[in-house]
Design an enzyme around this catalytic site. Structure first.
Site, mmCIF file in Angstrom:
data_model
loop_
_atom_site.group_PDB
_atom_site.id
_atom_site.type_symbol
_atom_site.label_atom_id
_atom_site.label_comp_id
_atom_site.label_asym_id
_atom_site.label_seq_id
_atom_site.Cartn_x
_atom_site.Cartn_y
_atom_site.Cartn_z
ATOM 1 N N THR A 145 -5.435 -11.661 2.406
ATOM 2 C CA THR A 145 -6.326 -11.088 3.475
ATOM 3 C C THR A 145 -5.046 -11.959 4.733
ATOM 4 O O THR A 145 -4.322 -12.082 4.049
ATOM 5 C CB THR A 145 -7.917 -11.536 4.052
ATOM 6 O OG1 THR A 145 -7.712 -13.211 4.252
ATOM 7 C CG2 THR A 145 -8.580 -11.259 2.666
ATOM 8 N N LYS B 167 -1.010 -17.729 4.919
ATOM 9 C CA LYS B 167 0.242 -18.681 5.060
ATOM 10 C C LYS B 167 -1.257 -19.704 6.056
ATOM 11 O O LYS B 167 -0.950 -21.012 5.422
ATOM 12 C CB LYS B 167 1.124 -18.296 6.251
ATOM 13 C CG LYS B 167 2.856 -17.742 5.767
ATOM 14 C CD LYS B 167 3.573 -17.534 7.096
ATOM 15 C CE LYS B 167 3.559 -16.513 7.720
ATOM 16 N NZ LYS B 167 3.215 -15.634 6.888
ATOM 17 N N GLY C 298 9.710 -1.639 12.993
ATOM 18 C CA GLY C 298 8.735 -1.721 12.036
ATOM 19 C C GLY C 298 9.037 -3.928 12.124
ATOM 20 O O GLY C 298 7.988 -3.946 11.195
ATOM 21 N N GLU D 268 3.486 -18.770 -3.866
ATOM 22 C CA GLU D 268 4.680 -18.147 -3.527
ATOM 23 C C GLU D 268 4.725 -16.575 -2.169
ATOM 24 O O GLU D 268 5.782 -17.169 -1.965
ATOM 25 C CB GLU D 268 4.971 -16.822 -4.753
ATOM 26 C CG GLU D 268 6.727 -17.143 -5.212
ATOM 27 C CD GLU D 268 7.246 -17.836 -5.007
ATOM 28 O OE1 GLU D 268 7.129 -19.027 -5.972
ATOM 29 O OE2 GLU D 268 7.972 -18.382 -4.398
ATOM 30 N N GLY E 107 8.182 -7.411 3.004
ATOM 31 C CA GLY E 107 7.468 -5.456 1.993
ATOM 32 C C GLY E 107 6.944 -5.698 1.138
ATOM 33 O O GLY E 107 6.276 -6.554 1.002
ATOM 34 N N GLU F 235 6.267 -6.708 15.705
ATOM 35 C CA GLU F 235 5.297 -6.299 16.376
ATOM 36 C C GLU F 235 5.235 -6.265 17.559
ATOM 37 O O GLU F 235 6.677 -6.742 18.118
ATOM 38 C CB GLU F 235 4.234 -8.063 15.993
ATOM 39 C CG GLU F 235 4.311 -8.760 14.680
ATOM 40 C CD GLU F 235 3.341 -7.344 13.974
ATOM 41 O OE1 GLU F 235 1.903 -6.922 14.410
ATOM 42 O OE2 GLU F 235 3.273 -7.513 12.826
ATOM 43 N N LYS G 129 5.889 -21.448 7.863
ATOM 44 C CA LYS G 129 6.795 -22.143 6.512
ATOM 45 C C LYS G 129 7.449 -23.131 6.188
ATOM 46 O O LYS G 129 7.057 -23.793 5.304
ATOM 47 C CB LYS G 129 7.954 -20.742 6.556
ATOM 48 C CG LYS G 129 7.044 -19.924 6.321
ATOM 49 C CD LYS G 129 8.582 -18.531 6.481
ATOM 50 C CE LYS G 129 7.306 -17.209 6.589
ATOM 51 N NZ LYS G 129 8.025 -16.106 6.860
ATOM 52 N N PHE H 234 -6.551 -5.780 0.348
ATOM 53 C CA PHE H 234 -6.268 -4.055 -0.187
ATOM 54 C C PHE H 234 -5.242 -3.703 0.731
ATOM 55 O O PHE H 234 -5.605 -2.574 0.915
ATOM 56 C CB PHE H 234 -7.153 -3.428 -0.780
ATOM 57 C CG PHE H 234 -6.587 -2.924 -1.733
ATOM 58 C CD1 PHE H 234 -5.962 -3.509 -2.868
ATOM 59 C CD2 PHE H 234 -6.821 -1.379 -2.340
ATOM 60 C CE1 PHE H 234 -6.176 -3.008 -4.340
ATOM 61 C CE2 PHE H 234 -5.774 -0.727 -3.169
ATOM 62 C CZ PHE H 234 -5.716 -1.197 -4.285
#
Lengths: 339, 339
Positions: free
Chosen positions: B95, B124, B205, B148, B320, B208, B223, B8
């Site tokens: 998570t 991923k 941002g 997705e 985002g 990292e 990916k 969360f």
């Protein structure tokens, strides 16, 4: 799934090729068994056989410029009689677009819906003029009324908006909806005058001998109307929107805009203005950093402004025999297949 | 549809906001009634109530940096115990990604599939390392395993490939899969050095403090592996593909390429080579006329080369809070709604 083709011109033939080529793939991956039971064409004649017509034979005849009604299973009668006689699950409406009357396509679609057939069409007329009547009828008959090919060919903009972006609200849809004018503008940026660029587009088959529908923006206007009616739920006619083509754009203006980091594009757009749905077609100076600015030649591209993702743009072909044929294949799989 | 959230953080909260905001729309347009029955978070604590937890309250607590387990319906136990205790129709796995072990996400997904829950994940790890095992289990349990958000966030590339372009064969998928590096390259073209551009990306941002996963190409590589496994049906691991980042590209090289009408982009791609599936991540000089060349800043874009339409490109956000949250909403509607 038993299919009835109405219109067996280049796009119908493109679809027929795909159905033959992908028969096994559709069976294996989409659990879809397709059989063409009828073909009607004003010039090439008609076929009907409830057990399936000779699609390969019809394709060969059509490509050779011969009548398909020379084959077995010839059907005597016009398109409406063919629809009446045919037992099929889906009708593929690919007759010629008449944007003033939307006929005879609207009558074909109405008759097929009455018989409980799903519909796919690439014909802009019925969508721009009679969408809500036909959609209502389809809903009553519990069948699908699909029309992926009416806006930017097989590039799946309408599917993307309806299914893939489900749950999103759209503020605006805008894009390059006409490949011919985009090709002409691209050539003018390379240094050709308007007349030269138009001539080149005509030589390549992008533009008609009478190019008005493209260069005056009418083709883009029909697509704007379709987007307004289908995606935005409006009840509009092409005349409700302002429309300006590319005929007044000069090579100098293109050069001058470029010096300011801008590029002229013929932009069709639909947007929400409070409760109202607005639309327009007009040349716009697009900032070079916008994804639409980089779309050159006969390619089409549309940006959907959403509340969930911001802008999402899809770029792809806006015309073509197999490309537009594929738009119907998307719809056939949607209506009867597994994905 | 009863949902269990695992994780969360920002993305889970983005989805929660969307579910609250779109409750009525989902009911009206997608015939979908959604209820969150459980939330598990390693740091914020857990909730469970088979009749629905207080989602708004949990969102407020999480945003204020407080524990959600201060609310009624607190659940004592770890994530696997929560899954075991929960009766839900779908689990939202959000998570943290561990691309080396794919844990604990893989264990969460396996446990939820065993209980017959649909899955959506933006993680991923399980997709890059354990896709086929999990997909097989989902098929056995007759539930959907959707993901997705694992590639370019909510921009619906995977849905486009799987559903909207159904019936097509893909030759190659290539694109800008990492927004951070695209932002850095865009800034370098504006005249910044690599270090300055990286610093700016960190300030915003996008990057990292330890930027390796982005600038060395590892994120794009994950990916690429996901695309190879899911869209191309390969059984690959990230190590099977070559991977080069952007750290050796100089401002001079960018300038020199531009003088030749080219632009450097970090390109991830997957393609068929006979029966084999190949993949790579590396900087490429893209022709300025290609749709990928115009994609600047943190935006992502992918071109799918098809047998039916030629090239189709989709452009949209690659990261985002709400955008990635939306990726799960697409999957939820796909699993349980009407479109």
């Amino acid at each position: 799934m038993r299919l009835l083709f109405l219109g067996f011109g280049t796009v119908g033939q493109g679809l027929a090729e795909l159905l033959i080529e992908k028969e096994q793939k559709l069976r294996d991956e989409n659990d879809l068994e397709v059989k063409v039971v009828g073909i009607g064409d004003m010039l090439k004649g008609s076929l009907y056989n409830p057990n399936g017509v000779d699609l390969k034979g019809a394709l060969e005849k059509a490509k050779a410029g011969e009548k398909i009604s020379d084959l077995p299973d010839a059907f005597e009668g016009d398109a409406l009689e063919l629809i009446k006689a045919t037992e099929a699950d889906m009708m593929i409406e690919m007759t010629y677009t008449d944007i003033k009357t939307a006929e005879p396509a609207t009558s074909h679609i109405r008759a097929a819906l009455e018989k409980g057939m799903h519909i796919t069409t690439s014909n802009k007329g019925p969508l721009a003029l009679n969408f809500h009547e036909l959609k209502k009828l389809a809903d009553e008959k519990k069948v699908k009324f699909l029309y992926e090919g009416t806006v930017i060919s097989g590039t799946p903009l309408l599917n993307l908006a309806r299914e893939t972006l489900a749950g999103s609200d759209f503020k605006e849809i805008k894009g390059i909806l006409n490949g011919t004018t985009n090709y002409i503008l691209s050539k003018m940026e390379e240094g050709l005058g308007y007349d030269e660029a138009l001539k080149k587009a005509q030589e390549l088959g992008y533009a008609e001998a009478v190019p008005d529908a493209d260069v005056l923006g009418w083709d883009a206007l029909a697509k704007v109307t379709i987007l307004a009616n289908t995606v935005f739920g409006a009840d509009c006619k092409p005349d409700d929107f302002s429309c300006k083509g590319i005929t007044e754009i000069t090579a100098e203006a293109i050069k001058e805009a470029k010096s300011r980091g801008k590029r002229f594009k013929l932009i069709g757009k639909v947007w929400r203005d409070g409760d109202a749905v607005k639309g327009s077609v007009a040349p716009e100076e697009i900032d070079m950093t916008h994804p639409l600015a980089g779309i050159m030649g006969a390619t089409n591209a549309v940006t959907i402004s959403t509340d969930t993702l911001g802008d999402v743009t899809i770029v792809g072909p806006g015309a073509g025999r197999v490309e537009t044929g594929y738009s119907a294949l998307i719809d056939i799989i949607n209506a009867g297949g597994k994905r």
